[in-house]
Design a protein around this motif. Sequence first.
Motif, PDB file in Angstrom:
ATOM      1  N   GLU A 129     -33.410  -5.442  29.371  1.00 42.16           N
ATOM      2  CA  GLU A 129     -31.949  -5.462  29.298  1.00 42.16           C
ATOM      3  C   GLU A 129     -31.302  -5.225  30.648  1.00 42.16           C
ATOM      4  O   GLU A 129     -30.310  -5.868  30.989  1.00 42.16           O
ATOM      5  CB  GLU A 129     -31.457  -4.390  28.324  1.00 42.16           C
ATOM      6  CG  GLU A 129     -31.767  -4.640  26.869  1.00 42.16           C
ATOM      7  CD  GLU A 129     -31.130  -3.593  25.969  1.00 42.16           C
ATOM      8  OE1 GLU A 129     -29.896  -3.485  25.964  1.00 42.16           O
ATOM      9  OE2 GLU A 129     -31.883  -2.876  25.297  1.00 42.16           O
ATOM     10  N   GLY A 130     -31.834  -4.276  31.419  1.00 39.55           N
ATOM     11  CA  GLY A 130     -31.158  -3.877  32.651  1.00 39.55           C
ATOM     12  C   GLY A 130     -31.948  -4.023  33.923  1.00 39.55           C
ATOM     13  O   GLY A 130     -31.472  -3.637  34.986  1.00 39.55           O
ATOM     14  N   GLY A 131     -33.158  -4.573  33.850  1.00 44.22           N
ATOM     15  CA  GLY A 131     -33.980  -4.661  35.048  1.00 44.22           C
ATOM     16  C   GLY A 131     -34.714  -3.358  35.315  1.00 44.22           C
ATOM     17  O   GLY A 131     -34.576  -2.374  34.583  1.00 44.22           O
ATOM     18  N   CYS A 132     -35.476  -3.325  36.391  1.00 39.66           N
ATOM     19  CA  CYS A 132     -36.269  -2.136  36.709  1.00 39.66           C
ATOM     20  C   CYS A 132     -35.394  -0.951  37.095  1.00 39.66           C
ATOM     21  O   CYS A 132     -35.830   0.193  37.027  1.00 39.66           O
ATOM     22  CB  CYS A 132     -37.260  -2.444  37.827  1.00 39.66           C
ATOM     23  SG  CYS A 132     -38.583  -1.220  37.988  1.00 39.66           S
ATOM     24  N   GLN A 133     -34.155  -1.204  37.495  1.00 43.30           N
ATOM     25  CA  GLN A 133     -33.229  -0.098  37.777  1.00 43.30           C
ATOM     26  C   GLN A 133     -33.057   0.784  36.546  1.00 43.30           C
ATOM     27  O   GLN A 133     -32.831   1.988  36.659  1.00 43.30           O
ATOM     28  CB  GLN A 133     -31.875  -0.631  38.222  1.00 43.30           C
ATOM     29  CG  GLN A 133     -31.203  -1.535  37.187  1.00 43.30           C
ATOM     30  CD  GLN A 133     -29.771  -1.903  37.531  1.00 43.30           C
ATOM     31  OE1 GLN A 133     -29.218  -1.468  38.534  1.00 43.30           O
ATOM     32  NE2 GLN A 133     -29.153  -2.697  36.672  1.00 43.30           N
ATOM     33  N   ALA A 134     -33.185   0.180  35.355  1.00 43.42           N
ATOM     34  CA  ALA A 134     -33.035   0.935  34.114  1.00 43.42           C
ATOM     35  C   ALA A 134     -34.288   1.718  33.765  1.00 43.42           C
ATOM     36  O   ALA A 134     -34.223   2.657  32.965  1.00 43.42           O
ATOM     37  CB  ALA A 134     -32.691  -0.016  32.958  1.00 43.42           C
ATOM     38  N   GLU A 135     -35.408   1.360  34.353  1.00 45.20           N
ATOM     39  CA  GLU A 135     -36.664   2.056  34.071  1.00 45.20           C
ATOM     40  C   GLU A 135     -37.026   3.000  35.211  1.00 45.20           C
ATOM     41  O   GLU A 135     -36.850   4.216  35.116  1.00 45.20           O
ATOM     42  CB  GLU A 135     -37.768   1.035  33.800  1.00 45.20           C
ATOM     43  CG  GLU A 135     -37.517   0.212  32.547  1.00 45.20           C
ATOM     44  CD  GLU A 135     -38.771  -0.395  31.965  1.00 45.20           C
ATOM     45  OE1 GLU A 135     -39.873   0.107  32.244  1.00 45.20           O
ATOM     46  OE2 GLU A 135     -38.656  -1.385  31.211  1.00 45.20           O
ATOM     47  N   VAL A 136     -37.491   2.466  36.324  1.00 46.94           N
ATOM     48  CA  VAL A 136     -37.850   3.320  37.461  1.00 46.94           C
ATOM     49  C   VAL A 136     -36.611   3.991  38.045  1.00 46.94           C
ATOM     50  O   VAL A 136     -36.666   5.158  38.463  1.00 46.94           O
ATOM     51  CB  VAL A 136     -38.600   2.505  38.531  1.00 46.94           C
ATOM     52  CG1 VAL A 136     -38.742   3.313  39.817  1.00 46.94           C
ATOM     53  CG2 VAL A 136     -39.981   2.103  38.027  1.00 46.94           C
ATOM     54  N   ASN A 195     -29.644   4.642  44.722  1.00 44.47           N
ATOM     55  CA  ASN A 195     -30.586   4.063  45.687  1.00 44.47           C
ATOM     56  C   ASN A 195     -31.397   2.907  45.103  1.00 44.47           C
ATOM     57  O   ASN A 195     -31.878   2.046  45.851  1.00 44.47           O
ATOM     58  CB  ASN A 195     -31.550   5.140  46.191  1.00 44.47           C
ATOM     59  CG  ASN A 195     -30.868   6.160  47.073  1.00 44.47           C
ATOM     60  OD1 ASN A 195     -29.775   5.925  47.568  1.00 44.47           O
ATOM     61  ND2 ASN A 195     -31.511   7.304  47.266  1.00 44.47           N
ATOM     62  N   LEU A 196     -31.546   2.889  43.799  1.00 49.10           N
ATOM     63  CA  LEU A 196     -32.348   1.840  43.156  1.00 49.10           C
ATOM     64  C   LEU A 196     -31.494   0.884  42.326  1.00 49.10           C
ATOM     65  O   LEU A 196     -32.028   0.060  41.579  1.00 49.10           O
ATOM     66  CB  LEU A 196     -33.434   2.483  42.286  1.00 49.10           C
ATOM     67  CG  LEU A 196     -34.456   3.328  43.064  1.00 49.10           C
ATOM     68  CD1 LEU A 196     -35.457   3.970  42.127  1.00 49.10           C
ATOM     69  CD2 LEU A 196     -35.179   2.484  44.108  1.00 49.10           C
ATOM     70  N   GLU A 197     -30.178   0.990  42.483  1.00 46.51           N
ATOM     71  CA  GLU A 197     -29.279   0.082  41.765  1.00 46.51           C
ATOM     72  C   GLU A 197     -29.601  -1.362  42.139  1.00 46.51           C
ATOM     73  O   GLU A 197     -29.779  -1.691  43.312  1.00 46.51           O
ATOM     74  CB  GLU A 197     -27.824   0.401  42.108  1.00 46.51           C
ATOM     75  CG  GLU A 197     -26.820  -0.464  41.371  1.00 46.51           C
ATOM     76  CD  GLU A 197     -25.393  -0.204  41.819  1.00 46.51           C
ATOM     77  OE1 GLU A 197     -24.485  -0.841  41.267  1.00 46.51           O
ATOM     78  OE2 GLU A 197     -25.201   0.627  42.722  1.00 46.51           O
ATOM     79  N   GLY A 198     -29.683  -2.218  41.145  1.00 49.89           N
ATOM     80  CA  GLY A 198     -29.945  -3.630  41.384  1.00 49.89           C
ATOM     81  C   GLY A 198     -31.414  -4.009  41.374  1.00 49.89           C
ATOM     82  O   GLY A 198     -31.745  -5.196  41.504  1.00 49.89           O
ATOM     83  N   LEU A 199     -32.305  -3.042  41.199  1.00 47.94           N
ATOM     84  CA  LEU A 199     -33.735  -3.334  41.199  1.00 47.94           C
ATOM     85  C   LEU A 199     -34.092  -4.193  39.986  1.00 47.94           C
ATOM     86  O   LEU A 199     -33.853  -3.814  38.847  1.00 47.94           O
ATOM     87  CB  LEU A 199     -34.534  -2.022  41.175  1.00 47.94           C
ATOM     88  CG  LEU A 199     -36.046  -2.126  41.325  1.00 47.94           C
ATOM     89  CD1 LEU A 199     -36.426  -2.787  42.648  1.00 47.94           C
ATOM     90  CD2 LEU A 199     -36.678  -0.741  41.238  1.00 47.94           C
TER      91      LEU A 199
END
Length: 295
Positions: A163-170, A202-206
């Motif tokens: 749903e949100g990309g890796c930014q939502a996980e890591v 720092n990880l927004e957009g990953l």
Amino acid sequence: MAFSSVHEMIDLCKESGKPLYEVILESDLAESGLTRAESEAEMHRLWAVMQATSDGYCGADRSMSGFAGGDAAKVNAAAARGVLYADGYFADVMAEALKTAECNACMKRIVAAPTAGSCGVLPAVLPLQRRGLADEAAVHRALYIAAGFGQVVAARATLAGAEGGCQAEVGAASGMAAAALVDIKGGTAEQCAEAFAMALTNLEGLVCDPVAGLVEIPCIKRNVIGAMNAVSAADMALAGVVGHIPADEVIDAMAEVGNAMSKDLRETGIGGLAGTPTGRAICEIVTMDNGEEED
């Protein structure tokens, strides 16, 4: 837990005069119906599983694809030789993040924290008792801090890479870990929120671009980045550094960015690294090894 915002958690701390972990624990008890002893026992169990995963790591293990395994052992060996820039706690953080993420790829038992793909972040930064930097009780309290922030992310945005990309996980795991680290050092609830916000920022957009659709490349190494980022964000917050954008707004921005991502960059194994020539070649190798016919 029923919090829909970090602001709500912080305000309740101020109003009640209770520490953040207590506010989060009481909310969990009210929602789950568990007793304090039952909730704490479950948190202790989860921490024990995290540690057992690390203790059960074997550098000779490989995933079914053959592309994951052994890297944590390489980092430990290099650290022992003194050839790394990182040493001590920071070398441990790298190795521990790799251990748990590799164990996940090798189908071993892990704790999704908050997801399987980001399972290496929290257990990488929290074994502070091994270096005499914290006791078990402090780590258990910090896990409630991490859970509280993770719950808000789930409520306001998503914890799913699809749903949100890796930014939502890591990214979420990194923020959760940063907040937990601040609490262990005796930081305030506001500092926990700042650390969380900076780590997630720092990880927004990953993006989530697993090669061959497996939680291996680049997922395992991203757990290391999430863990190291968490330590940096925690230290900045403890030093009094602020990120200027409140935690809730950072979460909302993450959700907006995730919604704007192409579906090819949300766990489909199509775009990003998965779509590179090497990524596609690895996919073909894995497909053939699995005995599947190509279209």
